[in-house]
Design an enzyme around this catalytic site. Structure first.
Site, PDB file in Angstrom:
ATOM      1  CD  GLU A  39      11.609   8.571   0.682  1.00 53.02           C
ATOM      2  OE1 GLU A  39      12.272   7.825  -0.054  1.00 53.02           O
ATOM      3  OE2 GLU A  39      10.547   8.220   1.209  1.00 53.02           O
ATOM      4  CG  HIS A  58       3.868  23.405 -26.720  1.00 54.06           C
ATOM      5  ND1 HIS A  58       3.649  24.257 -27.773  1.00 54.06           N
ATOM      6  CD2 HIS A  58       5.016  22.747 -27.009  1.00 54.06           C
ATOM      7  CE1 HIS A  58       4.612  24.107 -28.675  1.00 54.06           C
ATOM      8  NE2 HIS A  58       5.458  23.191 -28.219  1.00 54.06           N
ATOM      9  CE  LYS A  72       5.420   4.532   5.621  1.00 53.75           C
ATOM     10  NZ  LYS A  72       6.746   3.943   5.641  1.00 53.75           N
TER      11      LYS A  72
HETATM   12  O1  PA5 Z   1      13.705   4.999   0.088  1.00 54.05           O
HETATM   13  C1  PA5 Z   1      12.997   4.385   0.881  1.00 54.05           C
HETATM   14  O2  PA5 Z   1      13.481   3.733   1.813  1.00 54.05           O
HETATM   15  C2  PA5 Z   1      11.490   4.325   0.739  1.00 54.05           C
HETATM   16  O3  PA5 Z   1      11.018   5.155  -0.240  1.00 54.05           O
HETATM   17  C3  PA5 Z   1      11.045   2.911   0.448  1.00 54.05           C
HETATM   18  O4  PA5 Z   1      11.680   2.461  -0.735  1.00 54.05           O
HETATM   19  C4  PA5 Z   1       9.537   2.763   0.287  1.00 54.05           C
HETATM   20  O5  PA5 Z   1       8.881   3.368   1.350  1.00 54.05           O
HETATM   21  C5  PA5 Z   1       9.141   1.298   0.217  1.00 54.05           C
HETATM   22  O6  PA5 Z   1       9.548   0.636   1.386  1.00 54.05           O
HETATM   23  P1  PA5 Z   1       9.629  -0.930   1.472  1.00 54.05           P
HETATM   24  O7  PA5 Z   1      10.604  -1.420   0.479  1.00 54.05           O
HETATM   25  O8  PA5 Z   1      10.073  -1.209   2.880  1.00 54.05           O
HETATM   26  O9  PA5 Z   1       8.249  -1.462   1.211  1.00 54.05           O
END
Ligand code: PA5
Length: 426
Positions: free
Chosen positions: A281, A302, A416
């Site tokens: 990410e 394996h 989203k």
């Molecule tokens: O790194 C990030 O910001 C995202 O992966 C969030 O952790 C994830 O989308 C969860 O978001 P939230 O804590 O707002 O529910």
């Protein structure tokens, strides 16, 4: 501190090795908070802040949960989920709920939309006493929000107005739906700091409360992390985060686009899931980025071993090794040696695994897969904490070197907006 060994990668570096002047620039940007996303660099001093402020509240909330609940349901996704699970599996066990212990069972919910998974947790809780820790920085993520509806209504059915004493919300300090509900209902609250993004939040209450409930020494984790963050702040080519980030980016520039993280410990699996999110990410944007994948050895030798040895040559392999796992098991001697394995009798599984790791690394290097080795002294609180700090630092440096903002995730908005449009119309 972890040790990084690049001897298995240097033959793939070409005539000039990693450009540490780029790492040094990235390092200054990060620490002087002048890079893109600088407003999300609060993780650099998060351990010291939590030690000074929230630690005692987290510990006392954890002991309340341990005393009034046989089960804790931890609701969250992505950065609000993976770190806690990684720590519990690595430091307690991947079979944590099955081992003999004096701490509550912990189930993770809200990390998907599977009715089967949720129904199973409900069935597993049965008539036992339980509490819920709902974690969401934004407070509005669909999966955890829907799972929270389910478990909140179960709590209310079981405990009536006392349910509110069994809900702990970890969310933004000032805003969001979850924050507003928590304030209105009087649930105990913990904060995801404004300057810390989800995937960098494991050393806040997000990760620490579930860890403390599981009996993990979070004070030790924070103290180690405080010292690690200091040491990783060193401007030096000996800094392990510089070595790792420098090697990754150098290999990527040479056409290696996939990094396989490998471990010989099954309890490392969720650490790797956390690592995948952290790097995937943070780096995968603007059409560039190393694809992070995970293999568990020796099982995957394996299944994936053939591809790694012999498939398209665009892989680098990063192996995480623990000098000590704190566990010993000797290979038994067998009368008659029918399976012809007595030559290994009396040796420890851990020692055999270390020899196998050497054999695998050398075969993969011969097969043109550059190898980076990361050694952690022990599989304990200190080791976990060192790895977290090391990977976070390396990730930020590596992303800055590649020219992207490590701390945003604009790409996740595309699905989203489709999802919310379709859900509200179909
Ligand atoms: O790194 C990030 O910001 C995202 O992966 C969030 O952790 C994830 O989308 C969860 O978001 P939230 O804590 O707002 O529910």
């Amino acid at each position: 501190m972890v040790k990084v060994d690049l001897s298995g990668a240097k033959d793939f570096f070409g005539t000039v090795g990693p450009d540490f002047s780029k790492i040094s620039d990235a390092h200054r940007k990060l620490f002087e908070r002048t890079g893109e996303g600088a407003e999300f660099t609060g993780w650099l001093d998060l351990p010291s802040r939590v030690l000074r402020t929230e630690l005692k509240q987290i510990q006392s909330c954890a002991s309340k949960i341990r005393s009034n609940s046989q089960v804790l349901v931890v609701i969250g996704i992505g950065g609000s989920y993976l770190g806690a699970r990684a720590a519990i599996e690595l430091l307690r066990s991947p079979n944590y709920n099955l081992i003999k212990k004096d701490t509550p069972d912990i189930y993770f919910a809200g990390n998907g939309l599977s009715a089967a998974a949720l129904n199973e947790i409900i069935e597993l809780i049965g008539d036992r006493d339980f509490s819920v820790n709902v974690i969401s920085k934004s407070g509005g993520t669909l999966e955890p929000a829907l799972a929270f509806r389910v478990f909140k209504s179960l709590l209310e059915k079981k405990y009536g107005s006392a349910a509110k004493k069994r809900i702990i919300a970890t969310t933004d300090a000032n805003c969001g739906v979850l924050h507003d509900m928590a304030v209105a209902e009087g649930w105990e609250r913990f904060v995801v700091p404004d300057d810390v993004g989800g995937r960098f939040s494991v050393l806040s209450a997000v990760g620490l409360l579930p860890m403390a409930v599981a009996g993990i020494d979070i004070e030790q984790i924070l103290k180690t992390a405080e010292a690690e963050m200091h040491d990783l702040g060193l401007l030096s080519v000996e800094n392990p985060a510089w070595m790792y980030a420098g090697a990754r980016q150098h290999l990527y520039a040479g056409g290696i686009t996939v990094e396989i993280l490998a471990s010989y410990e099954p309890s490392f699996r969720f650490m790797a899931e956390w690592w995948k999110q952290l790097f995937g990410e943070s780096e995968g944007k603007n059409g560039i980025g190393i694809f992070p994948a995970y293999v568990e050895y020796s099982a995957d030798l394996h299944s994936m071993g053939q591809y790694i040895q012999d498939g398209p040559r665009r892989l680098m392999e990063t192996v995480v090794l623990f000098e000590s796992t704190g566990q010993k098991l000797k290979i038994p001697f067998e009368l008659g040696d029918k399976d012809k394995l007595n030559y290994l009798a009396g040796r420890d599984f851990g020692d055999v695994s270390k020899i196998v790791a050497k054999a695998v690394a050398s075969a993969h290097i011969k097969g043109d897969v550059p190898n980076i080795s990361i050694t952690v002294p022990e599989k304990n609180e200190e080791g976990f904490s060192s790895l977290v700090c090391f990977f976070e630092m390396s990730c930020a440096l590596s992303a800055y070197v590649s020219g992207v903002n490590p701390f945003n995730q604009p790409g996740v908005e595309a699905y989203k907006s489709n999802m919310f449009r379709m859900l509200s119309h179909e």
